[in-house]
Design an enzyme around this catalytic site. Structure first.
Site, PDB file in Angstrom:
ATOM      1  N   SER A   1       1.157  -1.322  -0.083  1.00 17.18           N
ATOM      2  CA  SER A   1       0.030  -0.062   0.049  1.00 17.18           C
ATOM      3  C   SER A   1       0.564   1.451   0.012  1.00 17.18           C
ATOM      4  O   SER A   1       2.079   1.628  -0.724  1.00 17.18           O
ATOM      5  CB  SER A   1      -0.933   0.242   1.476  1.00 17.18           C
ATOM      6  OG  SER A   1      -1.390   1.263   1.475  1.00 17.18           O
TER       7      SER A   1
ATOM      8  N   HIS B   1      -8.211   0.977  -1.336  1.00 12.56           N
ATOM      9  CA  HIS B   1      -8.474   0.811  -2.127  1.00 12.56           C
ATOM     10  C   HIS B   1      -9.639  -0.375  -2.834  1.00 12.56           C
ATOM     11  O   HIS B   1      -9.349  -1.581  -3.223  1.00 12.56           O
ATOM     12  CB  HIS B   1      -6.620  -0.769  -1.917  1.00 12.56           C
ATOM     13  CG  HIS B   1      -5.318  -0.407  -1.361  1.00 12.56           C
ATOM     14  ND1 HIS B   1      -4.649   0.166  -2.666  1.00 12.56           N
ATOM     15  CD2 HIS B   1      -5.137   0.012  -0.094  1.00 12.56           C
ATOM     16  CE1 HIS B   1      -3.622   0.907  -2.015  1.00 12.56           C
ATOM     17  NE2 HIS B   1      -3.854   0.358  -0.545  1.00 12.56           N
TER      18      HIS B   1
END
Length: 305
Positions: free
Chosen positions: A86, A190
């Site tokens: 991430s 996400h």
């Protein structure tokens, strides 16, 4: 072959930066970065409480700064591969020479602010599912309206969606899932909930002049090695609203012949996954400066010549 990785949001804990600032030059470096991005990184890394550093706009640049600081403390490192989970991809992009440290921090500051704004639109969050079979879990999440935002491997999937959807998941766990653990994040990262942040990040990225990676950079979009700097940045932008496939990154590490893995500060999450998914690969997590000697030993044994 050594893999150098950087963790994502949720890895931060109150005061985790304190011992690192005692290293020579570290406080000055953090002060310069703080001035560059308009955020007091030293305060948030040493004195702020858990709620303050849970703020997306704070957590993201704080994590990248910590990763860069701890890697610098290792001295000369020659990893065969770099990758990040991430927001850790920004740290990895700096490791690979695609962006310099300040450019990475400026861009991630924009990312954090934009994602915080997106997260404020709807009450959302993320929860880790421990155990279970992805082929069973993912359809179950979709049935509840949730997204498998992180597919981490070793039996761990992170679900993301509205707080109501996550509450429904607590009451109706997929078969084989032992626990559902809420993460210390402030939104459904996400996923489509982050789409408003993508345009802002795209605009900020136009000012960059990315260089080609100087070492192999593995993208968590699909676990592929990316050799073009502009493509790395494009993936950094797009990943805001798309799932993290850390499982595919680890498959690539294996294919490339990984023998050791170091996770920069605040380490622990990715090394924990690697111990289960990459048997035989030596690992060190940089949690405090006390871990530096073990990491240097690993580097001497496994880094590229």
């Amino acid at each position: 072959m050594l893999v150098l990785v950087a963790p994502g949001q949720g890895a931060q804990t109150p005061g985790f930066l304190t011992p690192w600032l005692e290293l020579p030059g570290a406080a000055d470096r953090i002060a310069a970065w703080s001035d560059a991005i308009g955020l007091d990184l030293a305060h948030y890394g040493t004195k702020a409480d858990a709620d303050e550093i849970r703020d997306t706009a704070v957590a993201q640049p704080l994590l990248v700064a910590a990763g860069l600081l701890s890697a610098a403390a290792l001295g000369d490192v020659a990893p065969g591969v770099v990758a990040g989970h991430s927001v850790g991809e920004f740290t990895a992009a700096a490791f690979a020479g695609v962006l310099d440290d300040e450019a990475a921090l400026r861009l991630v500051r924009t990312r954090g602010l934009a994602m915080a704004e997106a997260a404020a639109i709807t009450a959302t969050g993320m929860s880790a599912l421990l155990g279970g079979d992805p082929e069973v879990t993912v359809p179950h999440l979709e049935k509840l309206g949730l997204t498998a935002a992180n597919v981490n491997g070793a039996g761990q999937i992170v679900a993301a969606g509205t707080l109501e959807q996550l509450a429904a998941l607590e009451a109706d766990k997929p078969e084989g899932v032992r626990r559902v653990v809420a993460l210390k994040v402030a939104g459904a990262f996400h996923t489509h909930h982050m789409t408003p942040a993508v345009a802002k990040l795209e605009e900020a990225a136009k000012a960059l002049s990315p260089a080609a990676p100087t070492t192999r950079y593995v993208s968590n979009k699909d676990g592929q090695v990316v050799t073009d700097g502009a493509e790395v940045v494009a993936r950094l932008v797009g990943q805001v609203a798309n799932p993290v496939r850390w499982d595919l990154c680890m498959e690539t590490f294996q294919e490339l012949g990984a023998t050791a893995l170091i996770e920069v500060c605040p380490g622990g999450t990715l090394t924990g996954i690697a111990k289960r998914a990459l048997p035989g690969v030596a690992t060190v997590a940089l949690k405090t400066p006390d871990d530096l000697d073990a990491a240097r030993t690993l580097i001497a044994e496994h880094a590229a010549v």
